[in-house]
Motif scaffolding. Structure first.
Motif, PDB file in Angstrom:
ATOM      1  N   THR A 127      74.560  -7.355  -3.264  1.00 32.90           N
ATOM      2  CA  THR A 127      75.877  -6.664  -3.683  1.00 32.90           C
ATOM      3  C   THR A 127      77.129  -7.524  -3.642  1.00 32.90           C
ATOM      4  O   THR A 127      77.228  -8.481  -2.764  1.00 32.90           O
ATOM      5  CB  THR A 127      76.096  -5.352  -2.745  1.00 32.90           C
ATOM      6  N   ASP A 128      78.114  -7.271  -4.312  1.00 30.37           N
ATOM      7  CA  ASP A 128      79.366  -8.034  -4.492  1.00 30.37           C
ATOM      8  C   ASP A 128      80.406  -7.438  -3.536  1.00 30.37           C
ATOM      9  O   ASP A 128      81.509  -7.990  -3.191  1.00 30.37           O
ATOM     10  CB  ASP A 128      79.821  -8.023  -5.703  1.00 30.37           C
ATOM     11  N   ILE A 129      79.970  -6.371  -2.884  1.00 33.12           N
ATOM     12  CA  ILE A 129      80.888  -5.492  -1.787  1.00 33.12           C
ATOM     13  C   ILE A 129      80.557  -6.210  -0.535  1.00 33.12           C
ATOM     14  O   ILE A 129      79.558  -6.095  -0.146  1.00 33.12           O
ATOM     15  CB  ILE A 129      80.735  -4.025  -1.921  1.00 33.12           C
ATOM     16  N   GLN A 130      81.782  -6.603   0.156  1.00 38.90           N
ATOM     17  CA  GLN A 130      81.673  -7.331   1.255  1.00 38.90           C
ATOM     18  C   GLN A 130      81.991  -6.013   2.483  1.00 38.90           C
ATOM     19  O   GLN A 130      81.311  -6.182   3.491  1.00 38.90           O
ATOM     20  CB  GLN A 130      82.679  -8.465   1.432  1.00 38.90           C
ATOM     21  N   ILE A 131      82.922  -5.314   2.455  1.00 39.26           N
ATOM     22  CA  ILE A 131      83.433  -4.405   3.205  1.00 39.26           C
ATOM     23  C   ILE A 131      83.648  -2.969   2.402  1.00 39.26           C
ATOM     24  O   ILE A 131      84.215  -3.090   1.381  1.00 39.26           O
ATOM     25  CB  ILE A 131      84.728  -4.621   4.064  1.00 39.26           C
ATOM     26  N   GLU A 132      82.958  -1.975   3.053  1.00 41.72           N
ATOM     27  CA  GLU A 132      83.285  -0.685   2.162  1.00 41.72           C
ATOM     28  C   GLU A 132      83.198   0.343   3.575  1.00 41.72           C
ATOM     29  O   GLU A 132      82.585   0.507   4.250  1.00 41.72           O
ATOM     30  CB  GLU A 132      81.941  -0.463   1.500  1.00 41.72           C
TER      31      GLU A 132
ATOM     32  N   ASN B 115      85.823  -6.520  -2.075  1.00 39.62           N
ATOM     33  CA  ASN B 115      84.450  -7.355  -2.812  1.00 39.62           C
ATOM     34  C   ASN B 115      84.472  -8.703  -2.384  1.00 39.62           C
ATOM     35  O   ASN B 115      85.633  -9.288  -1.526  1.00 39.62           O
ATOM     36  CB  ASN B 115      84.955  -7.551  -4.222  1.00 39.62           C
ATOM     37  N   ARG B 116      83.353  -9.405  -2.370  1.00 38.67           N
ATOM     38  CA  ARG B 116      83.141 -10.696  -1.780  1.00 38.67           C
ATOM     39  C   ARG B 116      84.041 -11.781  -2.324  1.00 38.67           C
ATOM     40  O   ARG B 116      84.471 -11.793  -3.562  1.00 38.67           O
ATOM     41  CB  ARG B 116      81.498 -11.008  -1.997  1.00 38.67           C
ATOM     42  N   GLY B 117      84.676 -12.374  -1.407  1.00 37.55           N
ATOM     43  CA  GLY B 117      85.471 -13.519  -1.825  1.00 37.55           C
ATOM     44  C   GLY B 117      87.048 -13.186  -2.287  1.00 37.55           C
ATOM     45  O   GLY B 117      87.866 -14.094  -2.515  1.00 37.55           O
ATOM     46  N   GLU B 118      87.493 -11.846  -1.906  1.00 40.15           N
ATOM     47  CA  GLU B 118      88.588 -11.208  -2.278  1.00 40.15           C
ATOM     48  C   GLU B 118      89.615 -11.375  -1.222  1.00 40.15           C
ATOM     49  O   GLU B 118      89.046 -11.151   0.229  1.00 40.15           O
ATOM     50  CB  GLU B 118      88.441  -9.709  -2.566  1.00 40.15           C
ATOM     51  N   SER B 119      90.932 -11.601  -1.365  1.00 41.35           N
ATOM     52  CA  SER B 119      91.824 -11.633  -0.263  1.00 41.35           C
ATOM     53  C   SER B 119      92.620 -10.203  -0.281  1.00 41.35           C
ATOM     54  O   SER B 119      93.331 -10.157  -1.283  1.00 41.35           O
ATOM     55  CB  SER B 119      92.419 -12.652   0.044  1.00 41.35           C
TER      56      SER B 119
END
Lengths: 244, 261
Positions: free
Chosen positions: A2-7, A29-33
């Motif tokens: 998944t591309d979701i890092q924190i949900e 999402n992954r890699g997002e700030s």
């Protein structure tokens, strides 16, 4: 994968009768700030602590798909009894087969990445200025090459120039690691510099989320008031201690 | 009717608070016990705490037990001379010091010095988010902070009490020989003849239990401190008061357990 890092789904947290988070939803999402903005006492720190597992939500679900984390605390939270290099390499020293010599070398490399000289390595945190403490805290956060970084009010208590230095370092470290980052702050200059996306927390919920460009164009009266720093608008600041 | 309801409401609140505190304490103790027996073990922290508890508490424990031994010799003589039983002074000093005075006096001194210091240090770490930082660095605070302190308390208190035993008996000897004019050789032979292993063992067992109680309560109060400087101050006071009270309660329970042994 998944591309979701924190949900976070429908997360609620109350302390006694005071409800801090109310069915909060947030996806990073992954890699997002992502930067969460909001007034004092709106639950920014509680949100962060729930994600980190330092607080347990009363309701809801939190999914974290990262492997390891780094965290820069508001007051840096350096260990008083350890030297700067021991602080930076604290997690590194826990790794099997790691020698103190090797750990110190890594610490000095990380200190260099945040613009500190090797001489600082053997100093104790009590002898550092606020800005230097933040840099050491950042060096500690990135020491184990985390895939997720958390920043709690990274510029609070710093002068504008040092704030900008810290913001630059945060952006550089996050990019270099390719990490996902979650920052909480009420410093709009910092938020604009660090964020890919900004989320506004109000009364325990994310009431708005968008890019920095969208922030300047939004019609949301709460966001507009907060960004303008105006006392006139729908946000009413609590003045009683028990409402804060 | 209203005063009765208010009274019942207060009583209920107090009961709930007591039960909550007891539950929290039991949960904390269980976590500490697990942390003590699980890896990793932080040797450096353990040695640092052993030095802090054992070495730096030695002067205060030595002085306290030495003078307590002297006082007990004088007071015993005052009472026993009326029964023409002055010869029992060496025995009373020995039993009083090894079974009671050395463990209890040492524990109260260490509770004031170490229990307070632990609560203040850990409390400060709590309010400055250092304990949260430990968690984010993949380190269990119970294993890194609490277990070394509790284990050092259990190990070092008996060492302090053993030294206190020797100094307390020496204090009694000095008063007996130089103040009360006992024969030095007779006093020493009497002390040696009256000495039973169980006197020492019971005192050292108490010391280990007291060491556990002092370190546990120092850490517990520090770990749960809230707010800023005031919260840390409150935690420090609570650590000393609760440890001192529990030491005295457990002293009776352990004395009862060793009574016929």
């Amino acid at each position: 994968m998944t591309d979701i890092q924190i949900e976070m789904k429908k997360v609620s947290k109350a302390f006694g009768k005071k409800v801090v988070l109310k069915d909060l939803d947030l996806t990073i999402n992954r890699g997002e700030s992502v930067v969460i903005i909001g007034g004092s006492g709106t639950g920014k720190s509680v949100t962060l602590k729930c994600i980190l597992g330092l607080l347990h939500p009363d309701k809801g679900e939190i999914k974290f798909n990262g492997k390891n984390i780094g965290m820069l605390f508001q007051g840096a939270a350096l260990f008083d009894s350890l030297t700067v290099w021991e602080n930076v390499s604290f997690a590194v020293l826990q790794q099997k087969g790691m020698t103190r010599e090797r750990a110190k070398k890594i610490a000095i490399e990380k200190l260099a990445e945040v613009g500190l000289k090797p001489e600082v390595a053997d100093v104790y945190p009590a002898d550092l200025s606020g800005g230097m403490k933040k840099r050491v805290g950042l060096a500690r956060a990135i020491a184990i090459q985390p895939d997720t970084l958390f920043f709690d009010e990274p510029t609070t208590g710093l002068d504008p120039i040092m704030s900008d230095v810290i913001n630059d370092l945060i952006v550089r470290c996050v990019k270099k690691l390719g990490a996902t980052a979650l920052t909480i702050t009420h410093d709009m200059t910092s938020a604009r510099k660090i964020a890919d996306k900004i989320a506004m927390l109000y009364e325990g919920k994310i009431i708005w989320m968008g890019t920095v460009k969208e922030l300047d164009k939004t019609d949301n009266p709460y966001v507009r008031q907060f960004v303008a720093g105006s006392s006139q608008g729908p946000i009413r600041m609590s003045v009683k201690a028990d409402e804060a | 009717m209203e005063p009765l309801l208010n009274f019942l409401s207060s009583l209920g609140r107090m009961t709930l608070n007591f039960l909550r505190a007891t539950g929290d304490g039991a949960e904390f103790t269980a976590k500490v016990v697990v942390a003590c027996i699980r890896r990793p073990f932080y040797h450096k922290e353990f040695v640092r705490q052993m030095i802090e508890i054992g070495f730096y508490s030695l002067p205060v424990v030595a002085l306290t037990t030495f003078f307590s031994g002297m006082v007990i010799a004088l007071q015993t003589y005052t009472g026993f001379s009326q029964l023409s039983a002055e010869g029992a002074v060496a025995l009373v000093v020995l039993v009083a010091v090894t079974r009671e005075l050395a463990p209890v006096m040492a524990a109260l001194m260490v509770a004031g010095r170490i229990g307070a210091a632990m609560a203040a240090e850990i409390g400060t770490m709590r309010v400055t988010e250092q304990i949260d930082a430990l968690s984010t660095l993949n380190t269990n605070p119970y294993q890194y902070l609490i277990a070394p302190r509790v284990l050092a308390g259990i190990v070092m208190m008996p060492v302090l009490v053993l030294i206190g035993d020797i100094l307390g008996v020496c204090g009694g000897y000095l008063v007996g020989v130089y103040k009360l004019d006992f024969n030095a050789t007779t006093y020493l032979i009497n002390t040696w003849n009256y000495l039973k292993p169980m006197d020492i063992i019971s005192g050292l067992t108490k010391a280990a239990v007291f060491g556990f109680i002092i370190a546990l309560l120092g850490c517990y109060n520090g770990f749960h401190s809230k707010g800023g400087a005031q919260g840390v101050g409150q935690a420090t006071t609570n650590a000393v008061v609760s440890a001192s009270i529990l030491v005295l309660i457990f002293n009776y329970l352990l004395t009862e357990a060793f009574f016929n042994v």
